[in-house]
Write a protein that holds these residues in place. Structure first.
Motif, short mmCIF file in Angstrom:
data_model
loop_
_atom_site.label_atom_id
_atom_site.label_comp_id
_atom_site.label_asym_id
_atom_site.label_seq_id
_atom_site.Cartn_x
_atom_site.Cartn_y
_atom_site.Cartn_z
N ILE A 1 39.33 39.03 33.97
CA ILE A 1 40.62 39.49 34.47
C ILE A 1 40.44 40.27 35.77
N GLU A 2 39.43 41.11 35.81
CA GLU A 2 39.15 41.91 37.02
C GLU A 2 38.81 41.00 38.19
N ASP A 3 38.00 39.98 37.95
CA ASP A 3 37.64 39.04 39.01
C ASP A 3 38.86 38.28 39.51
N GLU A 4 39.76 37.90 38.60
CA GLU A 4 40.98 37.20 39.00
C GLU A 4 41.88 38.11 39.83
N ASP A 5 41.97 39.38 39.45
CA ASP A 5 42.77 40.34 40.22
C ASP A 5 42.21 40.53 41.61
N VAL A 6 40.90 40.63 41.71
CA VAL A 6 40.26 40.82 43.02
C VAL A 6 40.48 39.59 43.89
N SER A 7 40.35 38.40 43.33
CA SER A 7 40.54 37.18 44.13
C SER A 7 42.01 37.01 44.53
#
Length: 126
Positions: free
Chosen positions: A112-118
């Motif tokens: 989820i964190e990686d998706e938010d950053v991208s």
């Protein structure tokens, strides 16, 4: 109240001794990658439920449980020899999947964190 404290103290002692016995004394290769996560002692101190976490796949976990159950008589004698208890408690081993659940939750949170950053880096700044 006093009985609960005794159960907790005996449980802590048994957990410490179990860990040492399993890692240093028992020679069964099936139980090489296990950790004692929790010990629950019955009120009469005759039964101990031992929760074990195992690194590996389902087959490894089942093999470890079979190895622990086959070595339980030896482990029980070692516990009795090391601790001055009136009864040598019966050991009941159970798999503890809480570590697997924690790792899965951690992976989902990172995803989820990686998706938010991208998503935030992909937006244009106006």
């Amino acid at each position: 109240m006093l009985e609960n404290r005794r159960q907790d103290r005996v449980g802590a002692l048994i957990q410490r001794e179990l860990s040492e016995i399993i890692h240093r004394v028992v020679k069964d290769p099936r139980i090489a990658f296990c950790t004692i996560t929790h010990v629950d002692v019955s009120s009469d101190l005759k039964y101990v439920d031992v929760n074990v976490s195992v690194i590996g796949n389902i087959e490894d976990k089942e093999d470890t449980l079979v190895g622990l159950k086959s070595a339980s008589g030896f482990i029980r004698r070692e516990i009795s020899r090391r601790l001055a208890l009136r009864y040598s408690p019966e050991l009941r081993f159970n798999l503890d999947d809480s570590v697997d659940h924690l790792m899965k939750i951690d992976g989902l949170l990172k995803q989820i964190e990686d998706e938010d950053v991208s998503n935030t880096t992909g937006q244009e700044i106006s």
